[in-house]
Motif scaffolding. Sequence first.
Motif, PDB file in Angstrom:
ATOM      1  N   LYS A  21       0.832  -1.195   0.000  1.00 58.98           N
ATOM      2  CA  LYS A  21       0.000   0.000   0.000  1.00 58.98           C
ATOM      3  C   LYS A  21       0.873   1.252   0.000  1.00 58.98           C
ATOM      4  N   ARG A  22       1.931   1.233   0.795  1.00 59.56           N
ATOM      5  CA  ARG A  22       2.838   2.390   0.829  1.00 59.56           C
ATOM      6  C   ARG A  22       3.530   2.590  -0.525  1.00 59.56           C
ATOM      7  N   GLN A  23       3.961   1.481  -1.121  1.00 56.60           N
ATOM      8  CA  GLN A  23       4.629   1.580  -2.425  1.00 56.60           C
ATOM      9  C   GLN A  23       3.683   2.113  -3.502  1.00 56.60           C
ATOM     10  N   LEU A  24       2.479   1.561  -3.515  1.00 57.77           N
ATOM     11  CA  LEU A  24       1.509   1.984  -4.533  1.00 57.77           C
ATOM     12  C   LEU A  24       1.128   3.444  -4.362  1.00 57.77           C
ATOM     13  N   ARG A  25       0.922   3.853  -3.103  1.00 54.34           N
ATOM     14  CA  ARG A  25       0.588   5.253  -2.863  1.00 54.34           C
ATOM     15  C   ARG A  25       1.716   6.177  -3.310  1.00 54.34           C
ATOM     16  N   GLN A  26       2.953   5.751  -3.002  1.00 52.67           N
ATOM     17  CA  GLN A  26       4.084   6.593  -3.378  1.00 52.67           C
ATOM     18  C   GLN A  26       4.166   6.764  -4.877  1.00 52.67           C
ATOM     19  N   TRP A  27       4.103   5.640  -5.629  1.00 48.44           N
ATOM     20  CA  TRP A  27       4.202   5.719  -7.083  1.00 48.44           C
ATOM     21  C   TRP A  27       2.974   6.393  -7.684  1.00 48.44           C
ATOM     22  N   HIS A  28       1.837   6.236  -7.030  1.00 45.71           N
ATOM     23  CA  HIS A  28       0.607   6.845  -7.545  1.00 45.71           C
ATOM     24  C   HIS A  28       0.690   8.365  -7.458  1.00 45.71           C
ATOM     25  N   TRP A  29       1.145   8.893  -6.313  1.00 44.03           N
ATOM     26  CA  TRP A  29       1.180  10.348  -6.205  1.00 44.03           C
ATOM     27  C   TRP A  29       2.322  10.938  -7.021  1.00 44.03           C
ATOM     28  N   ILE A  30       3.438  10.212  -7.136  1.00 41.61           N
ATOM     29  CA  ILE A  30       4.535  10.709  -7.972  1.00 41.61           C
ATOM     30  C   ILE A  30       4.105  10.774  -9.432  1.00 41.61           C
ATOM     31  N   SER A  31       3.482   9.702  -9.919  1.00 41.87           N
ATOM     32  CA  SER A  31       3.048   9.680 -11.324  1.00 41.87           C
ATOM     33  C   SER A  31       1.954  10.712 -11.571  1.00 41.87           C
ATOM     34  N   SER A  32       1.063  10.911 -10.592  1.00 39.33           N
ATOM     35  CA  SER A  32       0.004  11.911 -10.772  1.00 39.33           C
ATOM     36  C   SER A  32       0.588  13.318 -10.811  1.00 39.33           C
ATOM     37  N   ALA A  33       1.622  13.570  -9.996  1.00 41.57           N
ATOM     38  CA  ALA A  33       2.260  14.889 -10.016  1.00 41.57           C
ATOM     39  C   ALA A  33       2.966  15.141 -11.344  1.00 41.57           C
ATOM     40  N   LEU A  34       3.619  14.105 -11.877  1.00 41.98           N
ATOM     41  CA  LEU A  34       4.354  14.260 -13.123  1.00 41.98           C
ATOM     42  C   LEU A  34       3.437  14.446 -14.326  1.00 41.98           C
ATOM     43  N   CYS A  35       2.285  13.779 -14.305  1.00 36.64           N
ATOM     44  CA  CYS A  35       1.443  13.795 -15.502  1.00 36.64           C
ATOM     45  C   CYS A  35       0.210  14.682 -15.379  1.00 36.64           C
ATOM     46  N   LEU A  36       0.088  15.424 -14.268  1.00 34.18           N
ATOM     47  CA  LEU A  36      -1.117  16.232 -14.052  1.00 34.18           C
ATOM     48  C   LEU A  36      -1.416  17.163 -15.218  1.00 34.18           C
TER      49      LEU A  36
END
Length: 214
Positions: A21-36
């Motif tokens: 869950k921690r890994q997925l959340r981390q990659w999810h928010w990083i990818s969302s920030a990059l592709c917003l």
Amino acid sequence: MPAGAEPTGDAVSAPRAGFWKRQLRQWHWISSALCLMLVLLFAITGITLNHADTLEAEGKNSAAEYELPAPLVQDLSAIEDEAVLTRSQASALRESTGIDLSGRVARNEYGEMYFDLARPGRTANLTLDLNEGRAYHEVIDRGTIAMLNDLHKGRDSGVVWSWLIDISAVIFVIFALTGFGLLWLQARLKPSTWPLTGLGVILPIIAYLLFVHS
């Protein structure tokens, strides 16, 4: 847990689930920030592309004519087939027309050279008539919405933008898959997870089979 007791399956899986869950959340928010910004761009231009006939402005035409200096005409006429413009040739053309053709390939076809100068939202060309010693520049500006639509398609936008689209697509996939992983981990707490996910999968298929496929 009592001393000496064996850990249960739930006790073992809880730390593992927490890790993912921690890994997925981390990659999810990083990818969302990059592709917003690009997600917004492609989402909005998806609408404008779907209604391009209505939303795109009529093209505004402009044309200009320039006289070329005799030494430049003679220099360009020496190109028998095709060649990359030299620095001096590109500089002379820029002085005569205001257009930078550095690194462009010149093709001499019966004393005429044509350069495609199209950009997103803009059709443009420069024609050199070496027989007359004149240059003709034509531009059709199709407006901001046409420019954004062309960026969506990667049309006339160059190699760097094409790479940006490819890299963004990879980030979008990471964003989607990490979001799906978070759904998977929290599905037990939210019974509507899988019905909504299934609906999101089925709707495009139904729309295609009923209204597109024939």
